[in-house]
Design a protein around this motif. Sequence first.
Motif, PDB file in Angstrom:
ATOM      1  N   UNK A  44      50.990  29.047  39.540  1.00  0.00           N
ATOM      2  CA  UNK A  44      51.709  29.452  40.733  1.00  0.00           C
ATOM      3  C   UNK A  44      50.927  30.450  41.573  1.00  0.00           C
ATOM      4  N   UNK A  45      49.715  30.810  41.146  1.00  0.00           N
ATOM      5  CA  UNK A  45      48.889  31.757  41.897  1.00  0.00           C
ATOM      6  C   UNK A  45      48.408  31.111  43.185  1.00  0.00           C
ATOM      7  N   UNK A  46      48.444  31.873  44.273  1.00  0.00           N
ATOM      8  CA  UNK A  46      47.964  31.354  45.554  1.00  0.00           C
ATOM      9  C   UNK A  46      47.001  32.308  46.247  1.00  0.00           C
ATOM     10  N   UNK A  47      46.826  33.502  45.720  1.00  0.00           N
ATOM     11  CA  UNK A  47      45.934  34.493  46.310  1.00  0.00           C
ATOM     12  C   UNK A  47      44.645  34.604  45.495  1.00  0.00           C
ATOM     13  N   UNK A  48      43.569  34.953  46.185  1.00  0.00           N
ATOM     14  CA  UNK A  48      42.265  35.107  45.551  1.00  0.00           C
ATOM     15  C   UNK A  48      42.354  36.039  44.341  1.00  0.00           C
ATOM     16  N   UNK A  49      42.917  37.218  44.519  1.00  0.00           N
ATOM     17  CA  UNK A  49      42.970  38.216  43.447  1.00  0.00           C
ATOM     18  C   UNK A  49      43.762  37.689  42.244  1.00  0.00           C
ATOM     19  N   UNK A  50      44.872  36.989  42.492  1.00  0.00           N
ATOM     20  CA  UNK A  50      45.654  36.400  41.390  1.00  0.00           C
ATOM     21  C   UNK A  50      44.826  35.383  40.612  1.00  0.00           C
ATOM     22  N   UNK A  51      44.101  34.560  41.345  1.00  0.00           N
ATOM     23  CA  UNK A  51      43.277  33.540  40.696  1.00  0.00           C
ATOM     24  C   UNK A  51      42.136  34.179  39.910  1.00  0.00           C
ATOM     25  N   UNK A  52      41.555  35.234  40.459  1.00  0.00           N
ATOM     26  CA  UNK A  52      40.441  35.909  39.803  1.00  0.00           C
ATOM     27  C   UNK A  52      40.897  36.604  38.524  1.00  0.00           C
ATOM     28  N   UNK A  53      41.967  37.382  38.603  1.00  0.00           N
ATOM     29  CA  UNK A  53      42.417  38.146  37.436  1.00  0.00           C
ATOM     30  C   UNK A  53      43.185  37.280  36.441  1.00  0.00           C
ATOM     31  N   UNK A  54      43.756  36.184  36.908  1.00  0.00           N
ATOM     32  CA  UNK A  54      44.527  35.320  36.021  1.00  0.00           C
ATOM     33  C   UNK A  54      43.711  34.262  35.305  1.00  0.00           C
ATOM     34  N   UNK A  55      42.451  34.132  35.635  1.00  0.00           N
ATOM     35  CA  UNK A  55      41.608  33.104  35.027  1.00  0.00           C
ATOM     36  C   UNK A  55      41.252  33.489  33.598  1.00  0.00           C
ATOM     37  N   UNK A  56      41.752  32.718  32.642  1.00  0.00           N
ATOM     38  CA  UNK A  56      41.426  33.014  31.244  1.00  0.00           C
ATOM     39  C   UNK A  56      39.978  32.648  30.925  1.00  0.00           C
TER      40      UNK A  56
END
Length: 181
Positions: A44-56
């Motif tokens: 459900x991430x749509x922002x750059x920072x969410x994708x960056x920090x949420x990437x396992x």
Amino acid sequence: MTQPVAPGKLTTPPGKSGCPINMTVELLGDRWSLIVLRDIMFSGATHFRELLTGSIEGIASNMLAARLAKLVDAGLLTRDDDPSHRQKVEYHLTEPAIQLVPVLANLGAWGARWLDTTPELTIRAELLAAGGPALWERFMAELRAVHLHGAPTPTDGVLAELTAAYEETARREREASAGTR
């Protein structure tokens, strides 16, 4: 240099051949493109920072930026201003990206069957495989509502079911590993 685009086709660089499998692999075959699409679909991430920090997998910021730009240029993602913040953008799946759900479901099922994977990261693949085309269609309809029409992510939809199964499996795995110490 991209080739002229036929109506309804994605914008891609010319391939080594016109073979559909080759062209798809050239577009999506690097490690990060499918991971970024997976993360947008399933987190459900749509922002750059969410994708960056949420990437396992720990994607580097320059790699994430490059893949997001590539996927936007190809027409698999849109890059939209975030209405909640002037300096933020949101990335949304397009219809061609949403139609990758069966591909990702089959890749996940294949990996779950043939590779040594972790239970909490396998459960979604197993559920998608078990649900088959009917579940994939429900999930794609949910993704269309969210990414194409701006609806909020439903709390009782397919993504919620997959997330709950992931969280429950992760909880059980933590308890099992705590019990073995």
